[in-house]
Design an enzyme around this catalytic site. Structure first.
Site, PDB file in Angstrom:
ATOM      1  CD  GLN A  20     -12.821  -2.215  -1.746  1.00 47.28           C
ATOM      2  OE1 GLN A  20     -12.049  -2.094  -0.810  1.00 47.28           O
ATOM      3  NE2 GLN A  20     -14.019  -2.753  -1.597  1.00 47.28           N
ATOM      4  CG  HIS A  45      -8.215   0.027  -3.437  1.00 39.53           C
ATOM      5  ND1 HIS A  45      -7.378  -1.021  -3.095  1.00 39.53           N
ATOM      6  CD2 HIS A  45      -9.010   0.243  -2.337  1.00 39.53           C
ATOM      7  CE1 HIS A  45      -7.651  -1.409  -1.861  1.00 39.53           C
ATOM      8  NE2 HIS A  45      -8.638  -0.672  -1.379  1.00 39.53           N
ATOM      9  NE  ARG A  61      -3.979   0.489   1.647  1.00 38.67           N
ATOM     10  CZ  ARG A  61      -5.228   0.465   2.113  1.00 38.67           C
ATOM     11  NH1 ARG A  61      -5.531   1.113   3.219  1.00 38.67           N
ATOM     12  NH2 ARG A  61      -6.161  -0.214   1.481  1.00 38.67           N
ATOM     13  CB  CYS A 105     -14.028   0.567  -0.734  1.00 40.13           C
ATOM     14  SG  CYS A 105     -13.408   2.247  -0.447  1.00 40.13           S
ATOM     15  NE  ARG A 155     -10.489  -5.575  -0.466  1.00 44.78           N
ATOM     16  CZ  ARG A 155      -9.686  -4.607  -0.044  1.00 44.78           C
ATOM     17  NH1 ARG A 155     -10.168  -3.622   0.686  1.00 44.78           N
ATOM     18  NH2 ARG A 155      -8.390  -4.601  -0.350  1.00 44.78           N
ATOM     19  CG  ASP A 166     -13.791   5.897  -1.439  1.00 43.79           C
ATOM     20  OD1 ASP A 166     -13.897   5.630  -0.215  1.00 43.79           O
ATOM     21  OD2 ASP A 166     -12.693   5.884  -2.033  1.00 43.79           O
TER      22      ASP A 166
HETATM   23  N1   CP Z   1     -11.329  -0.650   1.676  1.00 40.33           N
HETATM   24  C1   CP Z   1     -10.088  -0.662   2.161  1.00 40.33           C
HETATM   25  O1   CP Z   1      -9.096  -0.811   1.416  1.00 40.33           O
HETATM   26  O2   CP Z   1     -10.013  -0.562   3.506  1.00 40.33           O
HETATM   27  P1   CP Z   1      -8.707  -0.395   4.383  1.00 40.33           P
HETATM   28  O3   CP Z   1      -8.152   0.984   4.138  1.00 40.33           O
HETATM   29  O4   CP Z   1      -9.162  -0.585   5.795  1.00 40.33           O
HETATM   30  O5   CP Z   1      -7.700  -1.445   3.966  1.00 40.33           O
HETATM   31  N1  NVA Z   2     -10.131   6.475  -1.562  1.00 34.79           N
HETATM   32  C1  NVA Z   2      -9.786   5.994  -0.244  1.00 34.79           C
HETATM   33  C2  NVA Z   2      -9.956   4.510  -0.172  1.00 34.79           C
HETATM   34  C3  NVA Z   2      -9.674   3.904   1.186  1.00 34.79           C
HETATM   35  C4  NVA Z   2      -9.759   2.410   1.169  1.00 34.79           C
HETATM   36  C5  NVA Z   2      -8.371   6.406   0.108  1.00 34.79           C
HETATM   37  O1  NVA Z   2      -7.495   6.332  -0.764  1.00 34.79           O
HETATM   38  O2  NVA Z   2      -8.137   6.807   1.246  1.00 34.79           O
END
Ligand code: CP
Ligand code: NVA
Length: 316
Positions: free
Chosen positions: A144, A141, A114, A273, A301, A234
């Site tokens: 997801q 992402h 990440r 998500c 997930r 989101d």
């Molecule tokens: N949806 C998602 O990726 O959640 P987290 O940020 O908790 O991993």
């Molecule tokens: N768009 C959000 C998704 C979190 C899972 C972010 O990047 O923070």
């Protein structure tokens, strides 16, 4: 196997736009199978020698779902995991990304990352000799959306030919939805303020690779959701963004509320998500109401990660 050089190439999972549509369909089908199988993953879906394999996970940003679902997924497949915050590693002190990729490739069998910047993910993948998986970047992402398609199909059937409406910020999750629309053959209608449209490259790619009606871009949420089988939103402020007040002001008219859901198809589902902010991008009435499938989506997930890991580690 790359026939030209006789080298085994790692099966990276970086973006849905870069993976063959048939492979992505197989990954979602495997996710359905993984869910049916539960904790005891059948041999046919388990990578060969998985009990000797380790997944390293590196986080430059916080995570609940991605972190825990990948960890549990790898364990249920029969392998092991190491989870690291990047500040615990020498990456956090400036060790070159390429050196990190080469070193971790000598210890582990797959890497899930990440990253703040998509460029970090790409550089890791360029230098790693093990599969690298995108666990979210500023740009996309993809994991997801594998879970989201599994969730959609559980209630609405095969996603090809259907319509999904995205309402709110044209962010990283929206980008992977747009990639998915091309690869899985459904229509994505994206409603954002003009200032928060999806990335120009993602729009250009979707238009170039999709059918004429694959992508509808609008600034009108009501137009986007009209007759859609699924409405998705989101957070208005993604991790790392610092212009919160401006975003809240621009996105105020884009809250998914019951009136907006009422314009979608009868029986439409609502997805997010998570993490979610009730009273901002979605009303409590919608996200906690009967059309919401957010906790199935979060559970999925886990099943999706098992399928992604299985494919990356050699299962076809
Ligand atoms: N949806 C998602 O990726 O959640 P987290 O940020 O908790 O991993
Ligand atoms: N768009 C959000 C998704 C979190 C899972 C972010 O990047 O923070």
């Amino acid at each position: 196997m790359d026939a030209r050089v006789g080298l085994k190439l790692p099966r990276h999972f970086l973006d849905l736009s870069q993976i063959d549509a048939r492979i992505l369909r197989r990954v979602v089908d495997m996710a359905h199978e993984m869910k049916k199988a539960g904790k005891r993953v059948p041999k046919s879906l388990r990578p060969k020698d998985i009990e000797d394999m380790v997944l390293v996970m590196i986080f430059e940003k916080p995570s609940t779902r991605t972190r825990v679902s990948f960890d549990v997924a790898m364990r249920q497949l029969g392998g092991q995991t190491i989870g690291l915050n990047h500040t615990d590693t020498q990456l956090g002190r400036g060790e070159p990304i390429s050196d990190t990729a080469k070193v971790l490739s000598r210890y582990a069998d797959a890497m899930m990352v990440r990253a703040n910047a998509h460029a970090t993910l790409l550089e890791l993948a360029e230098h790693a000799t093990i599969p690298v998986i995108n666990g979210l970047t500023d740009v996309s992402h993809p994991c997801q959306i594998i879970a989201d398609i599994l969730t959609f199909e559980e209630t609405k059937g095969v996603i090809a030919g259907k319509t999904v409406a995205w309402v709110g910020d044209g962010n990283n999750v929206a980008a992977s939805w747009m990639h998915a629309a091309v690869k899985f053959g459904f229509q994505i209608r994206v409603a954002t303020p003009a200032q928060l449209k999806p990335d120009a490259d993602v729009i250009a790619w979707t238009k170039a690779e999709g059918k004429p009606d694959t992508l509808v871009l609008t600034d009108d949420p009501a137009e986007a959701v009209k007759g859609a089988e699924c409405v998705v939103t989101d957070t208005w402020i993604s991790m790392g963004q610092t212009d919160g007040p401006r975003r809240k002001q621009l996105l105020g008219p884009y809250e998914v509320d019951q009136t907006l859901m009422g314009r979608a198809a009868k029986g439409a589902i609502f997805m997010h998500c998570l993490p979610a902010y009730r009273g901002h991008e979605v009303s409590a009435e919608v996200i906690d109401g009967p059309q919401s499938v957010i906790f199935d989506e979060a559970e999925n997930r886990l099943h999706a990660q098992k399928a992604i890991l299985a494919w990356c580690l050699g299962v076809d």
